[in-house]
Design a protein around this motif. Structure first.
Motif, PDB file in Angstrom:
ATOM      1  N   MET A  98       6.289   3.083  -1.822  1.00  0.00           N
ATOM      2  CA  MET A  98       5.541   1.845  -2.028  1.00  0.00           C
ATOM      3  C   MET A  98       6.519   0.675  -2.014  1.00  0.00           C
ATOM      4  SD  MET A  98       2.458   0.684  -3.466  1.00  0.00           S
ATOM      5  CE  MET A  98       2.141  -1.030  -3.866  1.00  0.00           C
ATOM      6  N   GLY A 151       0.841  -1.204   0.000  1.00  0.00           N
ATOM      7  CA  GLY A 151       0.000   0.000   0.000  1.00  0.00           C
ATOM      8  C   GLY A 151       0.870   1.245   0.000  1.00  0.00           C
ATOM      9  N   LEU A 152       0.282   2.314  -0.516  1.00  0.00           N
ATOM     10  CA  LEU A 152       1.034   3.560  -0.660  1.00  0.00           C
ATOM     11  C   LEU A 152       1.194   4.217   0.709  1.00  0.00           C
ATOM     12  CD1 LEU A 152       2.164   5.243  -3.039  1.00  0.00           C
ATOM     13  CD2 LEU A 152       0.045   6.545  -2.981  1.00  0.00           C
ATOM     14  N   GLN A 184       3.447   5.961  -6.919  1.00  0.00           N
ATOM     15  CA  GLN A 184       2.022   6.194  -7.178  1.00  0.00           C
ATOM     16  C   GLN A 184       1.529   5.349  -8.344  1.00  0.00           C
ATOM     17  OE1 GLN A 184       2.154  10.463  -7.338  1.00  0.00           O
ATOM     18  NE2 GLN A 184       1.525  10.659  -5.197  1.00  0.00           N
ATOM     19  N   SER A 239       1.137   1.803  -7.186  1.00  0.00           N
ATOM     20  CA  SER A 239       0.006   1.622  -6.252  1.00  0.00           C
ATOM     21  C   SER A 239      -1.321   1.471  -6.988  1.00  0.00           C
ATOM     22  CB  SER A 239      -0.070   2.800  -5.273  1.00  0.00           C
ATOM     23  OG  SER A 239      -0.537   3.956  -5.947  1.00  0.00           O
TER      24      SER A 239
END
Lengths: 92, 92
Positions: B22, B11-12, B55, B58
């Protein structure tokens, strides 16, 4: 492809099938760009060479800088530690 | 460059400086040529991405196959475990 110094060479050994085998570590030091920032990287990568590449590496001086190509694999079925298997090595 | 599936995404998260972060593993499976013989390779490579790359990763589905580029570094000063820092990722 990774560059580094050959350290902790274990000496040339042979597999039961008579194939040359050489374990060592590759000490890698570099500056890398990550998320827009410069950072220094140092790591000692466990490495393994078989056959002619093993013989070539066994003739190097400890500390020799090399460029190495290969692939990552687990040390064994039970041990997840990563080992860089070296296919090709050139002196720097 | 290494190809693999994104597994065990954590999870970010964000660093104290507000940078996206991440952690995941890259499951790599391939056939490799070594000392004239074909062998199968499978390994789970601990991986870390920061910033925009974090990002992007993710948003992927677990199991997504990717090509990743980056560099190897130690997990920390005290822990020698290798972590692949991902600079760039493309879908396969």
């Amino acid at each position: 492809m990774i560059e580094g110094e050959v350290i902790e060479p274990e000496g040339l050994r042979y597999t039961p099938a008579g194939l040359a085998r050489m374990a060592f570590k590759l000490r890698h030091t570099s500056m890398q760009q990550e998320a827009g920032m410069q950072r220094q990287v140092q790591c000692d990568v466990p490495a393994l060479a078989l056959g002619e590449v093993a013989q070539k590496i066994s003739r190097l001086q400890p500390g020799q800088k090399v460029k190495a190509e290969g692939f990552l694999a687990q040390r064994s079925l039970k041990i997840a530690q990563l080992v860089l298997h070296i296919d090709n090595v050139t002196l720097r």
